[in-house]
Design an enzyme around this catalytic site. Structure first.
Site, PDB file in Angstrom:
ATOM      1  CG  ASP A  74       6.805  -0.177  -9.095  1.00  0.00           C
ATOM      2  OD1 ASP A  74       6.034   0.374  -8.460  1.00  0.00           O
ATOM      3  OD2 ASP A  74       7.305  -1.490  -8.395  1.00  0.00           O
ATOM      4  CG  ASP A 496       2.441  -4.936  -3.337  1.00  0.00           C
ATOM      5  OD1 ASP A 496       2.288  -5.815  -3.807  1.00  0.00           O
ATOM      6  OD2 ASP A 496       3.042  -3.849  -3.910  1.00  0.00           O
TER       7      ASP A 496
END
Length: 780
Positions: A74, A496
């Site tokens: 992404d 993340d």
């Protein structure tokens, strides 16, 4: 890992790009002639190995050539599978600073007629976070080199719904024809010249209606997710070519029938039977859900569809799986579980091309206790799950997991049943059976690519083995880097997955930072003279958001935090490790002399200032915000603004103090159209001198001095001589050489950079999606 952890990290990574948007600038003429003529250094580049770390929403196998496969990410580009090494090769490292959004890949298509050809639809955000439009990149050499066709609208590789697809498809009979499903109400687009030019298919009736959150004023969650996938029915075209009588030219027959999925809960699937000239809504289709995927088994005449009530990749509370008979028009609900038993949506969807009738689907949004994968060998008549409950909460798994190649995927977790560690996955929207090998399957998660090479054990009562298939695919957003003079050569602060202590940059680290495990680490620092002392700050749903280490980052203990803290911000350790200054989100600058057991509010410095420590004087700390530079000479208790002028008042700025040099500071930053560049101070920030020839600069770092040089080596991500790149200076900024090249640009590199204090010439570069890259002087 929870849904909120992944969501928070990814969105913060997205927002962290905003300074990069503001800083992109047109070339200026500020560089001197000597800088323009300076040659590039010969460098060898590699990744600091982490293996994975981000969401892989798409895996694409070529159906004409064995072992030709691609993965899309992404925010981190696209990759090609290399079977000989069982690793992935990055393909979009040539994307440069000005086009950083083109590292987000919303769809990818591999040409079955000419397998050397591959296409990528690129663009990261459809709102104003990304100032540029999307594009379709095309390659005739499997992604080694690219040409680009710009589009008149944006694409959203990191937008909601990015796991649906594939939105880009090549006609399997006339490979000059491609289709692209667009977001934001821009409809369906077609190219008839192998992706060189594009035009809207004006006959297509529905540009989509679904928005995740129509009230979102940022434009992120309120964007129309548009057209989700395009699927050709290869049985409705003929191979070969025919002659057009009027011109005696050879023309290829296009595939007659194709299906298009639209983000519209009431009108999700459309069909054309005349090669895209006209379109009709498929009659009898289910309503109330979004069709994430549409995969055709042309041999049996079944179009399989995976539905969810949300667009994903995080959300989804219910779903269904349907089968459409293309020859009779019959719809059949073949969901693996009843709606009453379903708390997730379906998305990942694949069929076995060697064994028609075998189909698999994922419950992509099943976060707890794990994702679910279902398999049918009778065209959806019956299903088995990858795991089932025994005597609750115990689970019976049809698989075993071996994560020894990427051990951090355990997350250091020790959950109570029915959760297990490692997890089978989450956000599992990519799922593909190798079209040439029924035993090989790959699937993407929010952190890695998993796969198996003995999938058919599922059917025989044995257990198939799941392992990471992610080597070479590096997809982390990097916020900060530290390179101590002893101990681990590198400490990273990542989005993340928090970050790692890298004891060997050529090997995958065993575990990310834990105790606590931040969803995103925003800043990390070590005591210059006592490298065993390390501090990091970051994001967590609830505190503490600061942690300290006394063994060079090998183990950690959480500190307390001042009232009002809402996020990590920046942190600094004194040169001897006796004091720490923290500038968190939501609260003002604070100082501590007891490793965070208590904090005292600093005076004289504004909330949100970036903080750093002097690397020679243990009582000196610095801060910067909105063009003003601040100094504390009492360990961070009080700050005072210096008289320095001419520093950038707008845009992001980053600065560092020179190791071992009291009062030595370098500052980089600014804003396009305003003050932008690199500055140097030798008097504790009382005054700064702008470095001539540097038109723009966003990071600054130090490395080991060159042989015979009295100055530490400088590294920066900057524009010098009209060229954007990674530059090095061995003479305190008097001259610069570029150490990367146009094939290695990695999009946006404005977060952090550091040299290695032990190896001359080595530099570590933070990217936003391609992990940590490091370069070594080839002639060192």
């Amino acid at each position: 890992m929870t849904g909120r952890m992944t969501r928070a990290g990814k969105l913060l990574g997205a927002l962290g790009l905003i300074p990069g948007l503001l800083l992109a600038a047109a070339p200026s003429s500020g560089a001197d002639d000597a800088t323009k003529k300076k040659p590039s250094a010969a460098y060898t580049w590699k990744n600091v190995r982490i293996d994975g770390g981000g969401f892989v929403p798409g895996i694409i196998f070529n159906r004409a050539e064995k072992n030709l496969a691609y993965a899309r990410t992404d925010i981190g580009g696209a990759y090609r599978w290399q079977e000989s090494t069982r690793s992935w090769t990055p393909l979009l490292d040539s994307v440069g600073w000005d086009d950083w959004g083109h590292t987000g890949v919303v769809s990818l298509a591999s040409d079955t007629v000419e397998p050397d050809k591959v296409y990528a639809a690129v663009g990261t955000y459809t709102n104003d976070w990304d100032p540029g439009n999307g594009a379709v990149m095309r390659s005739a050499d499997r992604g080694r080199t690219w040409k680009k066709a710009g589009l008149p609208f944006k694409l959203g590789g990191n937008m909601p719904g990015r796991g649906m697809g594939e939105r880009l498809a090549v006609d399997p009979h006339d490979n000059r024809v491609l289709y692209l499903g667009a977001p934001s109400g821009h409809g369906l687009w077609r190219s008839t010249d192998s992706g060189a030019t594009w035009s809207e298919v004006t006959a297509f009736p529905n540009p989509g209606t679904y928005r995740q959150d129509p009230s979102d004023t940022t434009g992120y969650a309120s964007d129309n997710q548009g057209i989700a996938w395009v699927t050709f029915d290869e049985s409705t075209g003929a191979s070969g070519a025919r002659t057009k009588p009027s011109t005696k030219t050879r023309i290829k027959p296009r595939t007659k029938t194709l299906y298009v999925g639209v983000a519209d809960k009431d009108n999700a699937v459309y069909r054309s039977t005349d090669a895209g000239a006209t379109w009709t809504r498929l009659a009898g289709q289910p309503t109330g859900l979004l069709a994430h995927k549409g995969v055709l088994d042309a041999e049996n005449g079944y179009l399989y569809l995976a539905y969810s009530d949300k667009g994903g990749p995080y959300d989804g509370g219910k779903g269904q799986v349907w089968r459409y008979a293309t020859r009779t028009g019959e719809w059949k609900n073949i969901s693996p579980a009843t709606e009453a038993d379903t708390y997730y949506g379906y998305s990942g969807l694949t069929v076995d091309r060697q064994r028609p009738g075998t189909v698999m689907v994922t419950g992509y949004s099943s976060w707890y206790p794990d994702t679910q994968i279902f398999r049918s060998t009778d065209s959806g008549g019956s299903w088995t799950g990858a795991w089932n409950y025994g005597a609750y909460p115990e689970r019976a798994n049809r698989y075993t997991m071996d994560i020894s190649s990427v051990p951090w995927l355990s997350w250091g977790a020790n959950p109570a049943p029915p959760e297990q560690s490692p997890k089978l996955g989450w956000m599992t929207e990519a799922l593909e059976i190798d079209p040439f090998d029924s035993d090989r399957m790959m699937y993407g998660t929010g952190a890695t690519v998993y796969g198996t090479r003995n999938l058919r054990q599922w059917d025989s009562g044995g257990k198939f083995t799941v392992t990471p298939m992610v080597k070479g695919l590096e997809e982390t957003a990097v916020n900060d880097l530290a390179a101590p003079a002893s101990g681990a050569p590198l400490l990273s602060a990542l989005g993340d997955i928090g970050g790692f202590r890298h004891t060997d940059v050529t090997k995958v680290p065993p575990l990310m930072y834990t105790g606590p495990n931040f969803t995103t680490t925003t800043s990390i620092d070590h005591a210059e003279a006592e490298p065993d002392t390390v501090v990091r700050v970051g994001q967590l749903d609830s505190g503490p958001r600061i942690a300290f280490s006394g063994d060079n980052g090998a183990s950690w203990a959480a500190g307390k935090e001042p009232a009002g803290v809402s996020g990590g911000g920046t942190v600094a350790a004194s040169v001897d490790g006796s004091r720490f200054v923290w500038s968190p989100d939501g609260a003002g600058v604070h100082t501590s002399g007891d490793r965070g057991a208590s904090w005292t509010a600093a005076s004289g410095i504004p909330q949100g200032a970036v903080v750093e420590s002097d690397r020679a004087d243990p009582k000196t700390f610095y801060g910067f915000k909105s063009g003003r530079f601040y100094v504390s000479r009492d360990g961070g208790a009080t700050f005072a603004a210096t008289a320095s002028t001419g520093l950038p008042a707008e845009g992001a700025a980053r600065f560092k103090a020179v190791p071992g040099e009291a009062g030595g500071i370098w500052l980089a930053g600014g804003k396009s159209g305003g003050t932008y560049g690199l500055w140097h101070s030798t008097d504790f920030g009382a005054s700064f001198t702008r470095v001539q020839g540097v038109e723009e600069a966003d990071t600054i770092g130090f490395g080991k001095a060159a042989p015979g040089s009295a100055h530490q080596t400088l590294f920066t991500s900057a524009k010098i001589g009209g060229v954007r790149g990674i530059f090095r200076s061995t003479d305190a900024g008097k001259s610069w050489v570029r150490v990367n090249d146009d094939t290695r640009q990695w999009g946006w590199t404005g977060a952090a950079i550091t040299g290695d204090p032990r190896i001359f010439g080595r530099v570590y570069v933070a990217t936003n999606g391609r992990g940590i890259v490091y370069g070594d002087n080839s002639r060192r």
